[in-house]
Motif scaffolding. Structure first.
Motif, PDB file in Angstrom:
ATOM      1  N   SER A  61      -7.325 -12.631   6.314  1.00 20.21           N
ATOM      2  CA  SER A  61      -6.471 -13.791   6.579  1.00 20.21           C
ATOM      3  C   SER A  61      -5.084 -13.406   7.096  1.00 20.21           C
ATOM      4  O   SER A  61      -4.371 -14.266   7.632  1.00 20.21           O
ATOM      5  CB  SER A  61      -6.333 -14.641   5.317  1.00 20.21           C
ATOM      6  N   VAL A  62      -4.698 -12.145   6.954  1.00 22.47           N
ATOM      7  CA  VAL A  62      -3.360 -11.735   7.413  1.00 22.47           C
ATOM      8  C   VAL A  62      -3.429 -10.777   8.589  1.00 22.47           C
ATOM      9  O   VAL A  62      -2.412 -10.487   9.206  1.00 22.47           O
ATOM     10  CB  VAL A  62      -2.545 -11.095   6.264  1.00 22.47           C
ATOM     11  N   LYS A  63      -4.625 -10.282   8.891  1.00 25.69           N
ATOM     12  CA  LYS A  63      -4.776  -9.316   9.978  1.00 25.69           C
ATOM     13  C   LYS A  63      -4.305  -9.929  11.290  1.00 25.69           C
ATOM     14  O   LYS A  63      -4.657 -11.059  11.622  1.00 25.69           O
ATOM     15  CB  LYS A  63      -6.231  -8.868  10.079  1.00 25.69           C
ATOM     16  N   GLY A  64      -3.476  -9.182  11.996  1.00 23.96           N
ATOM     17  CA  GLY A  64      -2.924  -9.678  13.246  1.00 23.96           C
ATOM     18  C   GLY A  64      -1.608 -10.414  13.091  1.00 23.96           C
ATOM     19  O   GLY A  64      -0.904 -10.644  14.075  1.00 23.96           O
ATOM     20  N   ARG A  65      -1.273 -10.788  11.857  1.00 23.25           N
ATOM     21  CA  ARG A  65       0.004 -11.478  11.605  1.00 23.25           C
ATOM     22  C   ARG A  65       0.948 -10.630  10.758  1.00 23.25           C
ATOM     23  O   ARG A  65       2.166 -10.706  10.937  1.00 23.25           O
ATOM     24  CB  ARG A  65      -0.257 -12.799  10.874  1.00 23.25           C
ATOM     25  N   PHE A  66       0.401  -9.855   9.850  1.00 23.56           N
ATOM     26  CA  PHE A  66       1.205  -9.020   8.951  1.00 23.56           C
ATOM     27  C   PHE A  66       1.061  -7.556   9.367  1.00 23.56           C
ATOM     28  O   PHE A  66      -0.015  -7.123   9.794  1.00 23.56           O
ATOM     29  CB  PHE A  66       0.747  -9.174   7.509  1.00 23.56           C
ATOM     30  N   THR A  67       2.142  -6.804   9.201  1.00 26.44           N
ATOM     31  CA  THR A  67       2.127  -5.382   9.529  1.00 26.44           C
ATOM     32  C   THR A  67       2.794  -4.609   8.403  1.00 26.44           C
ATOM     33  O   THR A  67       3.926  -4.930   8.006  1.00 26.44           O
ATOM     34  CB  THR A  67       2.857  -5.107  10.845  1.00 26.44           C
ATOM     35  N   ILE A  68       2.112  -3.585   7.928  1.00 30.96           N
ATOM     36  CA  ILE A  68       2.673  -2.720   6.897  1.00 30.96           C
ATOM     37  C   ILE A  68       3.168  -1.444   7.556  1.00 30.96           C
ATOM     38  O   ILE A  68       2.471  -0.844   8.387  1.00 30.96           O
ATOM     39  CB  ILE A  68       1.637  -2.429   5.782  1.00 30.96           C
ATOM     40  N   THR A  69       4.381  -1.062   7.234  1.00 33.78           N
ATOM     41  CA  THR A  69       4.975   0.167   7.758  1.00 33.78           C
ATOM     42  C   THR A  69       5.691   0.882   6.613  1.00 33.78           C
ATOM     43  O   THR A  69       5.865   0.324   5.533  1.00 33.78           O
ATOM     44  CB  THR A  69       5.978  -0.117   8.880  1.00 33.78           C
ATOM     45  N   ARG A  70       6.088   2.106   6.868  1.00 34.65           N
ATOM     46  CA  ARG A  70       6.792   2.845   5.826  1.00 34.65           C
ATOM     47  C   ARG A  70       7.902   3.694   6.423  1.00 34.65           C
ATOM     48  O   ARG A  70       7.836   4.104   7.584  1.00 34.65           O
ATOM     49  CB  ARG A  70       5.831   3.724   5.025  1.00 34.65           C
ATOM     50  N   ASN A  71       8.889   3.940   5.608  1.00 34.66           N
ATOM     51  CA  ASN A  71       9.966   4.857   5.943  1.00 34.66           C
ATOM     52  C   ASN A  71       9.904   5.959   4.901  1.00 34.66           C
ATOM     53  O   ASN A  71      10.318   5.769   3.754  1.00 34.66           O
ATOM     54  CB  ASN A  71      11.310   4.129   5.919  1.00 34.66           C
ATOM     55  N   ASN A  72       9.370   7.101   5.292  1.00 32.86           N
ATOM     56  CA  ASN A  72       9.167   8.173   4.317  1.00 32.86           C
ATOM     57  C   ASN A  72      10.487   8.694   3.760  1.00 32.86           C
ATOM     58  O   ASN A  72      10.570   9.069   2.586  1.00 32.86           O
ATOM     59  CB  ASN A  72       8.383   9.320   4.946  1.00 32.86           C
ATOM     60  N   ALA A  73      11.506   8.708   4.590  1.00 30.81           N
ATOM     61  CA  ALA A  73      12.803   9.224   4.136  1.00 30.81           C
ATOM     62  C   ALA A  73      13.389   8.354   3.024  1.00 30.81           C
ATOM     63  O   ALA A  73      14.126   8.843   2.167  1.00 30.81           O
ATOM     64  CB  ALA A  73      13.775   9.298   5.312  1.00 30.81           C
ATOM     65  N   LYS A  74      13.043   7.067   3.049  1.00 33.82           N
ATOM     66  CA  LYS A  74      13.570   6.144   2.043  1.00 33.82           C
ATOM     67  C   LYS A  74      12.542   5.811   0.973  1.00 33.82           C
ATOM     68  O   LYS A  74      12.826   5.023   0.074  1.00 33.82           O
ATOM     69  CB  LYS A  74      14.038   4.848   2.714  1.00 33.82           C
ATOM     70  N   ASP A  75      11.336   6.390   1.091  1.00 36.91           N
ATOM     71  CA  ASP A  75      10.253   6.058   0.150  1.00 36.91           C
ATOM     72  C   ASP A  75      10.095   4.553   0.031  1.00 36.91           C
ATOM     73  O   ASP A  75       9.964   3.990  -1.065  1.00 36.91           O
ATOM     74  CB  ASP A  75      10.511   6.667  -1.231  1.00 36.91           C
ATOM     75  N   THR A  76      10.121   3.903   1.174  1.00 38.75           N
ATOM     76  CA  THR A  76      10.065   2.447   1.196  1.00 38.75           C
ATOM     77  C   THR A  76       8.952   1.982   2.125  1.00 38.75           C
ATOM     78  O   THR A  76       8.774   2.542   3.213  1.00 38.75           O
ATOM     79  CB  THR A  76      11.407   1.850   1.644  1.00 38.75           C
ATOM     80  N   VAL A  77       8.242   0.982   1.683  1.00 44.14           N
ATOM     81  CA  VAL A  77       7.195   0.359   2.475  1.00 44.14           C
ATOM     82  C   VAL A  77       7.624  -1.071   2.777  1.00 44.14           C
ATOM     83  O   VAL A  77       8.235  -1.737   1.927  1.00 44.14           O
ATOM     84  CB  VAL A  77       5.857   0.367   1.714  1.00 44.14           C
ATOM     85  N   TYR A  78       7.300  -1.511   3.981  1.00 42.86           N
ATOM     86  CA  TYR A  78       7.685  -2.840   4.422  1.00 42.86           C
ATOM     87  C   TYR A  78       6.440  -3.656   4.777  1.00 42.86           C
ATOM     88  O   TYR A  78       5.417  -3.102   5.208  1.00 42.86           O
ATOM     89  CB  TYR A  78       8.582  -2.748   5.649  1.00 42.86           C
ATOM     90  N   LEU A  79       6.542  -4.944   4.599  1.00 44.42           N
ATOM     91  CA  LEU A  79       5.499  -5.852   5.057  1.00 44.42           C
ATOM     92  C   LEU A  79       6.168  -6.880   5.965  1.00 44.42           C
ATOM     93  O   LEU A  79       6.887  -7.770   5.487  1.00 44.42           O
ATOM     94  CB  LEU A  79       4.797  -6.542   3.893  1.00 44.42           C
ATOM     95  N   GLN A  80       5.942  -6.723   7.263  1.00 39.18           N
ATOM     96  CA  GLN A  80       6.454  -7.674   8.235  1.00 39.18           C
ATOM     97  C   GLN A  80       5.450  -8.808   8.333  1.00 39.18           C
ATOM     98  O   GLN A  80       4.282  -8.580   8.672  1.00 39.18           O
ATOM     99  CB  GLN A  80       6.644  -7.008   9.593  1.00 39.18           C
ATOM    100  N   MET A  81       5.902 -10.018   8.055  1.00 41.62           N
ATOM    101  CA  MET A  81       5.010 -11.174   8.045  1.00 41.62           C
ATOM    102  C   MET A  81       5.444 -12.131   9.146  1.00 41.62           C
ATOM    103  O   MET A  81       6.546 -12.682   9.100  1.00 41.62           O
ATOM    104  CB  MET A  81       5.069 -11.867   6.674  1.00 41.62           C
ATOM    105  N   ASN A  82       4.582 -12.293  10.127  1.00 42.97           N
ATOM    106  CA  ASN A  82       4.855 -13.184  11.256  1.00 42.97           C
ATOM    107  C   ASN A  82       3.884 -14.360  11.248  1.00 42.97           C
ATOM    108  O   ASN A  82       2.865 -14.343  10.560  1.00 42.97           O
ATOM    109  CB  ASN A  82       4.720 -12.412  12.564  1.00 42.97           C
ATOM    110  N   SER A  83       4.223 -15.363  12.015  1.00 45.53           N
ATOM    111  CA  SER A  83       3.358 -16.547  12.150  1.00 45.53           C
ATOM    112  C   SER A  83       2.948 -17.079  10.779  1.00 45.53           C
ATOM    113  O   SER A  83       1.771 -17.346  10.509  1.00 45.53           O
ATOM    114  CB  SER A  83       2.110 -16.206  12.980  1.00 45.53           C
ATOM    115  N   LEU A  84       3.932 -17.219   9.925  1.00 49.82           N
ATOM    116  CA  LEU A  84       3.653 -17.627   8.557  1.00 49.82           C
ATOM    117  C   LEU A  84       3.043 -19.017   8.501  1.00 49.82           C
ATOM    118  O   LEU A  84       3.358 -19.900   9.306  1.00 49.82           O
ATOM    119  CB  LEU A  84       4.937 -17.579   7.718  1.00 49.82           C
ATOM    120  N   LYS A  85       2.152 -19.182   7.532  1.00 53.33           N
ATOM    121  CA  LYS A  85       1.472 -20.447   7.305  1.00 53.33           C
ATOM    122  C   LYS A  85       1.754 -20.903   5.868  1.00 53.33           C
ATOM    123  O   LYS A  85       2.107 -20.098   5.011  1.00 53.33           O
ATOM    124  CB  LYS A  85      -0.040 -20.274   7.493  1.00 53.33           C
ATOM    125  N   SER A  86       1.535 -22.179   5.625  1.00 54.11           N
ATOM    126  CA  SER A  86       1.755 -22.676   4.264  1.00 54.11           C
ATOM    127  C   SER A  86       0.842 -21.958   3.263  1.00 54.11           C
ATOM    128  O   SER A  86       1.208 -21.767   2.102  1.00 54.11           O
ATOM    129  CB  SER A  86       1.533 -24.188   4.210  1.00 54.11           C
TER     130      SER A  86
END
Length: 113
Positions: A61-86
């Motif tokens: 349900s999120v494939k193509g709209r959400f993207t998971i990325t990481r910044n190894n230097a910051k030990d941080t993972v991000y979830l970019q959520m686009n085209s959000l739905k209710s």
């Protein structure tokens, strides 16, 4: 491993939000990291994950709209959520896997239509 999630809030349908999950502690032992979400009255469902080698997985349900990325230097993972739905309205939890399963605290995402 400790996980600190942030970035939730209110967005309009069609809009975007980015969640962050900062890991600390024994981060070198993390084999996979990602996100679950739990909508009101529903079970917690895994929606995105990234393995140690960088490969990613998304729930349909999120494939193509959400993207998971990481910044190894910051030990941080991000979830970019686009085209959000209710239907994306939920509490979002980051998780990490070593030989144990770790949870961050939830962050609420509310999408208004």
């Amino acid at each position: 491993v400790q996980l600190q999630a942030s970035g939730g809030g209110l967005a309009q349908a069609g809009g975007s939000l980015t969640l962050s999950c900062a890991a600390s502690g024994s981060t070198s032992r993390i084999n996979a990291i990602g996100w679950y979400r739990q909508a009101p009255g529903n079970q917690r469902v895994r929606i995105a994950a990234m393995s140690r080698d960088g490969s990613t997985w998304y729930e349909a349900s999120v494939k193509g709209r959400f993207t998971i990325t990481r910044n190894n230097a910051k030990d941080t993972v991000y979830l970019q959520m686009n085209s959000l739905k209710s239907g994306d309205t939920a509490v979002y939890f980051c998780f990490a896997l070593t030989n144990k399963h770790y949870w961050g605290q939830g962050t609420l995402v509310t999408v208004s239509s």
